[in-house]
Design an enzyme around this catalytic site. Sequence first.
Site, mmCIF file in Angstrom:
data_model
loop_
_atom_site.group_PDB
_atom_site.id
_atom_site.type_symbol
_atom_site.label_atom_id
_atom_site.label_comp_id
_atom_site.label_asym_id
_atom_site.label_seq_id
_atom_site.Cartn_x
_atom_site.Cartn_y
_atom_site.Cartn_z
ATOM 1 N N ASN A 1 21.019 -9.972 -43.680
ATOM 2 C CA ASN A 1 20.581 -11.251 -44.245
ATOM 3 C C ASN A 1 19.060 -11.278 -44.436
ATOM 4 O OD1 ASN A 1 20.901 -13.883 -45.167
ATOM 5 N ND2 ASN A 1 20.724 -14.764 -43.123
ATOM 6 N N TYR B 1 24.784 -3.355 -28.258
ATOM 7 C CA TYR B 1 23.325 -3.343 -28.482
ATOM 8 C C TYR B 1 22.904 -2.020 -29.133
ATOM 9 C CZ TYR B 1 18.373 -4.136 -27.424
ATOM 10 O OH TYR B 1 17.013 -4.328 -27.511
ATOM 11 N N VAL C 1 20.002 -15.938 -37.107
ATOM 12 C CA VAL C 1 19.539 -15.145 -38.258
ATOM 13 C C VAL C 1 20.689 -14.698 -39.155
ATOM 14 C CG1 VAL C 1 17.322 -14.221 -37.505
ATOM 15 C CG2 VAL C 1 19.427 -13.121 -36.719
#
Length: 342
Positions: A125, A172, A84
């Site tokens: 993005n 994370y 991604v």
Amino acid sequence: MSIDAIIRKDLDIIRDNLLEFKDKIRGSLFLVTGGAGFLGSWICDVLNSFDANIICVDNMISGSESNISHLYGQENFSIIKNDVSNLTISENVDYVIHMACIASPPMYQKHPIETLNANILGTKNMLDFAKRIKVKTFLFASTSEVYGDAKIIPTPESYCGNVNLFGPRSVYDEGKRAAELYCYSYHKQFHLPIRIARIFNTYGPRLDAKLNTQYGRVVTKFIYQALKHRPLTVYGDGTQTRSFCYITDQIEGLFKLMLVPELDGKVINIGNDEEITILELAKLILKLTNSKSEISFESLPENDPKRRKPKINKAKRSLRWKPKIDLKTGLHKTIEWIMSEN
Ligand code: UDP
């Protein structure tokens, strides 16, 4: 290839609970990032059951071909195997569901840069793409990990978090925090219709489709160990807690968060608030699988949150949703699925 009977039955339940949204879903084009993962593949299946059009994106680091291969070749489904963070899409999609990220703690610790890239570069993005084409909703899959080792239990959305920036989980935790901030800022500055789900521990068929790897989440790992008559590896003394949400409840909550009107800019916890210690979970799985495996206590990983339990009043109120499947029922179904796969 077709979906197995256990998943088919659960999909029918989710579908029945989402019938009020069928006209919004049918014929719309959805971009699902992380679509070959555990949650992403269930989302693709629900969309497919409502005759939606689906572009599924996955770089296959933690996603699994076996989760989605039954959709290959269908006219309403396409798969793009790409990251991604550098993805280019030309279609005008109606909805973006941005799930892509490694979620297993040992696995994201092995791939720190990929995890940060998916969350930060990948989210930016996808937001830029969504802004260009004017989507109806941008749903972002965040996590209970943004709260870190929470000191307020049950944890409400307003809790600011207790996260160790340099801890083993930080790629994370901080990655998702930065991604939320990106979503929130695109909403504030560009009025992008973002919605953020803070997803708490979820389990069920397809969690860890690659079952024999060392990256399994606790529920599937314990079931696998119990069925193979291997010791159940409880970390620490097992007094740390989690609150486990069955997949059908989670998916229904995510769809409602995406489709209920007037929730743009909102952040909502989605999870089950039935809290259990990890040692109790191990014992329950031994009982449900009739296993004679022993429990072996191993060292507790650094920064493993001590308690985790969501406050879900906001979800109940705003989404008219609540978890319906108790832990025992969900475990039964998960055990049945794992047995059918092995
Ligand atoms: N855990 C455990 N044994 C294992 C794997 C996990 O005791 O073999 C514990 C882990 O320390 C944590 C909980 O189970 O307290 C949930 O772990 P998981 O990796 O599923 O997800 P987390 O909620 O930590 O992100």
